[in-house]
Design a protein around this motif. Sequence first.
Motif, PDB file in Angstrom:
ATOM      1  N   SER A  19      -3.537  14.722  36.904  1.00  0.00           N
ATOM      2  CA  SER A  19      -4.403  14.709  35.731  1.00  0.00           C
ATOM      3  C   SER A  19      -5.103  16.047  35.543  1.00  0.00           C
ATOM      4  O   SER A  19      -5.157  16.595  34.431  1.00  0.00           O
ATOM      5  CB  SER A  19      -5.435  13.585  35.871  1.00  0.00           C
ATOM      6  N   ASN A  20      -5.624  16.593  36.623  1.00  0.00           N
ATOM      7  CA  ASN A  20      -6.291  17.889  36.541  1.00  0.00           C
ATOM      8  C   ASN A  20      -5.338  18.989  36.096  1.00  0.00           C
ATOM      9  O   ASN A  20      -5.703  19.878  35.316  1.00  0.00           O
ATOM     10  CB  ASN A  20      -6.906  18.261  37.892  1.00  0.00           C
ATOM     11  N   GLY A  21      -4.115  18.936  36.581  1.00  0.00           N
ATOM     12  CA  GLY A  21      -3.152  19.968  36.232  1.00  0.00           C
ATOM     13  C   GLY A  21      -2.673  19.885  34.798  1.00  0.00           C
ATOM     14  O   GLY A  21      -2.427  20.910  34.152  1.00  0.00           O
ATOM     15  N   LEU A  22      -2.528  18.674  34.283  1.00  0.00           N
ATOM     16  CA  LEU A  22      -1.959  18.498  32.950  1.00  0.00           C
ATOM     17  C   LEU A  22      -3.003  18.478  31.842  1.00  0.00           C
ATOM     18  O   LEU A  22      -2.665  18.697  30.673  1.00  0.00           O
ATOM     19  CB  LEU A  22      -1.158  17.193  32.905  1.00  0.00           C
ATOM     20  N   ALA A  23      -4.257  18.211  32.173  1.00  0.00           N
ATOM     21  CA  ALA A  23      -5.291  17.997  31.159  1.00  0.00           C
ATOM     22  C   ALA A  23      -5.413  19.165  30.187  1.00  0.00           C
ATOM     23  O   ALA A  23      -5.552  18.967  28.973  1.00  0.00           O
ATOM     24  CB  ALA A  23      -6.639  17.733  31.829  1.00  0.00           C
ATOM     25  N   VAL A  24      -5.337  20.370  30.700  1.00  0.00           N
ATOM     26  CA  VAL A  24      -5.535  21.540  29.852  1.00  0.00           C
ATOM     27  C   VAL A  24      -4.402  21.702  28.845  1.00  0.00           C
ATOM     28  O   VAL A  24      -4.565  22.347  27.798  1.00  0.00           O
ATOM     29  CB  VAL A  24      -5.666  22.807  30.722  1.00  0.00           C
ATOM     30  N   PHE A  25      -3.250  21.094  29.115  1.00  0.00           N
ATOM     31  CA  PHE A  25      -2.100  21.219  28.223  1.00  0.00           C
ATOM     32  C   PHE A  25      -1.891  19.985  27.348  1.00  0.00           C
ATOM     33  O   PHE A  25      -0.988  19.955  26.519  1.00  0.00           O
ATOM     34  CB  PHE A  25      -0.833  21.453  29.042  1.00  0.00           C
ATOM     35  N   ALA A  26      -2.689  18.940  27.553  1.00  0.00           N
ATOM     36  CA  ALA A  26      -2.476  17.664  26.872  1.00  0.00           C
ATOM     37  C   ALA A  26      -2.922  17.729  25.411  1.00  0.00           C
ATOM     38  O   ALA A  26      -3.779  18.530  25.026  1.00  0.00           O
ATOM     39  CB  ALA A  26      -3.226  16.549  27.594  1.00  0.00           C
ATOM     40  N   GLY A  27      -2.340  16.836  24.596  1.00  0.00           N
ATOM     41  CA  GLY A  27      -2.719  16.734  23.195  1.00  0.00           C
ATOM     42  C   GLY A  27      -3.962  15.883  23.025  1.00  0.00           C
ATOM     43  O   GLY A  27      -4.621  15.501  24.004  1.00  0.00           O
ATOM     44  N   PRO A  28      -4.294  15.559  21.782  1.00  0.00           N
ATOM     45  CA  PRO A  28      -5.502  14.752  21.509  1.00  0.00           C
ATOM     46  C   PRO A  28      -5.458  13.429  22.258  1.00  0.00           C
ATOM     47  O   PRO A  28      -4.427  12.752  22.275  1.00  0.00           O
ATOM     48  CB  PRO A  28      -5.433  14.525  19.991  1.00  0.00           C
ATOM     49  N   PRO A  29      -6.572  13.039  22.904  1.00  0.00           N
ATOM     50  CA  PRO A  29      -6.588  11.806  23.698  1.00  0.00           C
ATOM     51  C   PRO A  29      -6.494  10.564  22.814  1.00  0.00           C
ATOM     52  O   PRO A  29      -7.324  10.373  21.926  1.00  0.00           O
ATOM     53  CB  PRO A  29      -7.935  11.870  24.431  1.00  0.00           C
TER      54      PRO A  29
END
Length: 452
Positions: free
Chosen positions: A58-68
């Motif tokens: 989660s920490n690794g992907l969060a910065v690249f994720a789209g709108p929650p």
Amino acid sequence: MSVVTTTSGATDDLIDLVADFRTDAVPSDVRRECTRAFVNAMGCMIAGGGHEMVEAASNGLAVFAGPPSASLIGRGQKADVLTASLLNGLAGAAYSFDDAYSEALLHPSGPAVAALLAMAETRPLAGADFLACLALGMEISCRLADVIASSRDRSWIAWSQTGICCGAGVALAAGKALGLARDQLDWALGIALSQAAGTRATHGSMSASLIFGHAASTGLRAAILAQQGFTASSGSVEDRYGFASVYAKEADLSLLTKDFGLAWQLKANTYKPFPCALLIHASLDGLLQLKRENAFPHEHVESISLTVPPAAITLCSRPHPMNEMEAKLSLEHWIAAAAVYGKAGIAQGSLSVVNDPRVVNLRERIRLEGDAGVESDAARITIALSGGETLQRTIDHCVGGVGRPMSDHQLEEKFLDLSSTSIGPERARQVLDLCWSVNEARDVGAAARAAC
């Protein structure tokens, strides 16, 4: 060289069946089994949501994720649909406490539940339709596994069946929920199979659980792409260089569609009573029975001898696990831990127990013998105690297997044990009630939001 036994057109035959599949035609007993699968998968995801591997991902992907837009089960957070399906699929497998199907050692429900739930939060899905799509995805995953691994002698044991089969099942389940046309379903299957992956070399690491999340997100992404006209080659299952020839020594594609919609393979899916590899369960069942009946102190154990199927040794003999990930797949660890603690729950797979000197010492006195005549849900156990006493037990069908399936009450207890620590007993009961009543739900996304 692979041998594929089938007539041409296996992919077309499957897609025709899926295109014609009516969500209101799923039998009540199949719906009930899928409800049980939903209860089990949700409990595993809630417990696994706080695991360190999910935290790291989660920490690794969060910065690249789209709108929650979709809930991260057991985490109190949201992410975009594809990230949520990956993280929830990962969480469901974090403790290896999920489900299991047949000789293929497939785990069909977690990836499908993770993908369908994430999608349902952006595109409302009634519970009855959710169960029907879940049934479709699980059934296709099971049948693909049967095609290539109904006998372990016919399959490449290096592949994770969950990794190579479940993305395809998810793609067609999500595709049906999205209302894809026939050609789009064909593309979704081809896209998913082109991304099928997962090797057993990852077992004993976080990547083994990531296989489940990858299957969930791969299948959902395939359906979304196909909906937009993204194409794939036809014949993705039976092509000379397709699924069957790549993943099996010998494949029988007649199993893919035989009695489809009449005989449901998913009814043979089972739920784990112990958080470890399925091939450990029979030995663990026998040890715990002897421990309860005789209350022997672990200090009195001179040796423990196990007669198990050869695959249990191939996949699960790890006398010196270095961490929790390796311990999940260590037959020696679980037998030693159960002998010391008299239990086999998540706590017994923790690093403190892995490093417990009493458990480490006892692992050295466990002997394994493979016997091809012993079924995958069976084992023979002999415990030699100081003073000359010997305890023996033969397990023909272990608890949780097809021969002794977990009851609804046992599934409830498992769910509450898994989820109460993460979300509290009151919310755990609320989510459990939502899961049991899913067939009547107007919006299955409510269960995801309640478990967030």
